[in-house]
Design a protein around this motif. Structure first.
Motif, short mmCIF file in Angstrom:
data_model
loop_
_atom_site.label_atom_id
_atom_site.label_comp_id
_atom_site.label_asym_id
_atom_site.label_seq_id
_atom_site.Cartn_x
_atom_site.Cartn_y
_atom_site.Cartn_z
N ALA A 144 -94.00 -25.54 4.12
CA ALA A 144 -93.95 -26.72 3.24
C ALA A 144 -94.62 -27.91 3.91
CB ALA A 144 -92.50 -27.06 2.89
N THR A 145 -95.64 -28.46 3.23
CA THR A 145 -96.31 -29.64 3.77
C THR A 145 -95.89 -30.88 2.98
OG1 THR A 145 -98.17 -29.12 2.35
CG2 THR A 145 -98.36 -28.47 4.65
N ASP A 146 -96.07 -32.03 3.62
CA ASP A 146 -95.80 -33.29 2.96
C ASP A 146 -97.04 -33.67 2.14
OD1 ASP A 146 -95.22 -35.83 2.19
OD2 ASP A 146 -94.76 -36.59 4.20
N MET A 147 -96.92 -33.63 0.82
CA MET A 147 -98.07 -33.87 -0.06
C MET A 147 -98.30 -35.36 -0.33
SD MET A 147 -99.26 -30.81 -0.76
CE MET A 147 -100.22 -30.86 -2.26
N ARG A 148 -97.48 -36.22 0.26
CA ARG A 148 -97.61 -37.65 -0.07
C ARG A 148 -98.99 -38.24 0.21
NH1 ARG A 148 -92.18 -40.16 2.39
NH2 ARG A 148 -92.61 -38.45 3.81
N PRO A 149 -99.60 -37.95 1.38
CA PRO A 149 -100.94 -38.53 1.60
C PRO A 149 -101.92 -38.12 0.52
CG PRO A 149 -100.10 -37.53 3.62
CD PRO A 149 -99.14 -37.16 2.53
N PHE A 150 -101.80 -36.87 0.06
CA PHE A 150 -102.68 -36.33 -0.99
C PHE A 150 -102.52 -37.14 -2.28
CE2 PHE A 150 -103.11 -33.13 -4.47
CZ PHE A 150 -104.44 -32.81 -4.31
N PHE A 151 -101.29 -37.36 -2.71
CA PHE A 151 -101.07 -38.05 -3.98
C PHE A 151 -101.25 -39.57 -3.84
CE2 PHE A 151 -98.89 -34.02 -4.93
CZ PHE A 151 -99.64 -33.68 -6.04
N GLU A 152 -100.99 -40.10 -2.66
CA GLU A 152 -101.25 -41.53 -2.45
C GLU A 152 -102.74 -41.83 -2.60
OE1 GLU A 152 -97.45 -42.25 0.52
OE2 GLU A 152 -99.47 -42.21 1.37
N LYS A 153 -103.55 -40.87 -2.20
CA LYS A 153 -105.00 -41.08 -2.34
C LYS A 153 -105.45 -40.97 -3.80
CE LYS A 153 -106.18 -40.07 2.41
NZ LYS A 153 -106.83 -39.19 3.37
N TRP A 154 -104.73 -40.21 -4.59
CA TRP A 154 -105.00 -40.21 -6.04
C TRP A 154 -104.77 -41.62 -6.59
CZ3 TRP A 154 -104.94 -36.18 -10.16
CH2 TRP A 154 -105.36 -34.94 -9.67
N GLN A 155 -103.68 -42.25 -6.14
CA GLN A 155 -103.39 -43.61 -6.59
C GLN A 155 -104.48 -44.58 -6.11
OE1 GLN A 155 -100.71 -44.40 -8.52
NE2 GLN A 155 -100.15 -42.24 -8.56
N LYS A 156 -104.88 -44.39 -4.87
CA LYS A 156 -105.89 -45.27 -4.27
C LYS A 156 -107.24 -45.14 -4.98
CE LYS A 156 -106.81 -46.84 0.39
NZ LYS A 156 -106.90 -46.47 1.80
N ALA A 157 -107.52 -43.94 -5.47
CA ALA A 157 -108.78 -43.70 -6.19
C ALA A 157 -108.66 -44.11 -7.66
CB ALA A 157 -109.17 -42.23 -6.10
N LYS A 158 -107.56 -44.78 -8.01
CA LYS A 158 -107.30 -45.22 -9.40
C LYS A 158 -107.35 -44.02 -10.36
CE LYS A 158 -107.48 -49.54 -7.94
NZ LYS A 158 -106.24 -50.29 -7.74
N GLY A 159 -106.61 -42.97 -9.96
CA GLY A 159 -106.60 -41.75 -10.76
C GLY A 159 -105.65 -41.80 -11.94
N THR A 160 -105.27 -43.00 -12.36
CA THR A 160 -104.35 -43.16 -13.49
C THR A 160 -105.12 -43.63 -14.71
OG1 THR A 160 -102.75 -43.91 -11.86
CG2 THR A 160 -102.18 -44.24 -14.18
N PHE A 161 -104.82 -43.05 -15.85
CA PHE A 161 -105.47 -43.45 -17.09
C PHE A 161 -105.05 -44.87 -17.47
CE2 PHE A 161 -105.21 -43.64 -21.81
CZ PHE A 161 -106.57 -43.55 -22.08
N ILE A 162 -106.05 -45.71 -17.76
CA ILE A 162 -105.78 -47.09 -18.21
C ILE A 162 -106.19 -47.17 -19.69
CG2 ILE A 162 -106.26 -49.54 -17.84
CD1 ILE A 162 -104.97 -48.23 -15.41
#
Lengths: 241, 109
Positions: free
Chosen positions: A101-119
């Motif tokens: 089991a790895t900590d996926m937080r850095p992976f998903f934090e970078k999704w946020q940083k890349a503005k991977g959220t629909f606006i």
């Protein structure tokens, strides 16, 4: 010589752990996830690993199998076994919590940083925007949209390995699918985010992401397209560096 | 690397590509014709065209190489991104000075 057992080496412990050997019965149509599950249920209940759907949809069960990142629920033992042996470890480039089991937080934090959220550009009171499935932007979005967030591309990426700030293939691929979403209103911020240091221009186009992606996506192409799009936006003065 | 450095690196590469081809052609021409150093200097000294040609080349090289060195330092050494930028800028200035000195030596009478 044919054998009726598999010699399995599984990573145990955290970052300073080690591989431990187990013997698991060889069966027909057996996946690597089946092997891990057998060990956890019959040999060592303290083994930690992650899975959910078991059918290649959720992206939870990615691990390193014989040195390559793979989705274990859709990886048949017969395809990866070498001389009756399989080595199963946690994904590379992510902190190990315990065992597989790895900590996926850095992976998903970078999704946020890349503005991977629909606006959204409209409200629920506006009529639904009609997007032609044949449009160029729609087709570009389609090509990048089937990501299941498994982290395999992130684990396979050399640039992620040596550059902590690099957003990684999955986050950039997500950004590219949103750049092509005609309903989205967040592109100025998104393009600025992926054009900054650690963004798309850090990619060396090694294409490991494309090679390993279980969904057969091509993040390298998405990143190359982002390089072109951000360059146009920069030259037009739409974003600053 | 950010988009600004990316644009500068690509733009300077685009400038250098034809200049390198012309430079290589000149090298072939000079060697095949057996031109001596004096012959070459006789053609380059006082020439604004050659001064512009190699001056442009030196400026493009200094920018392009400095950005590349910055990336190598930032990605492959323990040096921080900021310090990589400073070291690469110093390297680029050295290239610029050495290159312009060489250009001056062949074009100034």
């Amino acid at each position: 010589m044919p054998t009726d057992t598999i010699k399995v080496a599984i990573w145990r412990g955290g970052a300073d752990g080690r591989y431990q050997r187990y013997e698991v019965p060889l069966r027909q149509n057996q996946t690597v996830l089946d092997v891990v599950t057998f060990v956890q249920r019959h040999l060592d209940p303290t083994l930690s690993y992650r899975f959910a759907c078991r059918v290649g949809m959720c992206g939870s069960c990615a691990m390193t199998v014989n040195g390559r990142p793979r989705w274990t629920c859709r990886t048949h033992v017969s395809k990866v076994i070498r001389r009756g042996r399989i080595a199963i470890g946690p994904l590379e480039n992510l902190p190990v919590i315990k065992d597989l089991a790895t900590d996926m937080r850095p992976f998903f934090e970078k999704w946020q940083k890349a503005k991977g959220t629909f606006i959204p550009s409209r409200t629920r009171n506006d009529p639904t925007e009609l997007i032609a499935p044949t449009g160029a932007a729609r087709r570009a979005a389609d090509a990048a949209i089937e990501c299941i967030n498994c982290g395999i591309c992130y684990a396979a990426c050399d640039t992620v390995r040596w550059n902590d700030a690099y957003l990684g293939p999955a986050a950039l691929n997500r950004a590219w699918s949103l750049v092509n979403d005609e309903r989205d209103a967040g592109n100025v911020d998104r393009l600025a985010a992926v054009a900054a240091s650690g963004g798309c221009h850090a990619c060396h186009s090694h294409q490991s992401c494309q090679e390993h992606c279980p969904q057969a996506l091509n993040p390298t192409a998405s990143i190359a397209a982002l390089k072109r799009r951000t360059m146009q936006a920069y030259l037009k003065g739409e974003i600053e560096a | 690397m950010n988009v600004r450095l990316y644009v500068w690196q690509r733009a300077t590469a685009a400038v250098m590509a034809p200049l390198v081809l012309v430079h290589v052609a000149i090298v072939f021409y000079a060697t095949r014709r057996g031109l001596s150093a004096a012959d070459i200097l006789g053609r380059t000294r006082g020439s604004i065209v050659w001064a512009m040609f190699y001056g442009t080349f030196v400026v493009a090289v200094a920018i392009h190489a400095a950005i590349g060195v910055r990336n190598v330092l930032a990605e492959w050494s323990p040096v921080s991104e900021r310090h990589s930028g400073i070291l690469a800028a110093i390297f680029g200035c050295c290239l610029l000075l050495l290159g312009l000195r060489a250009v001056a030596a062949v074009v100034l009478a």
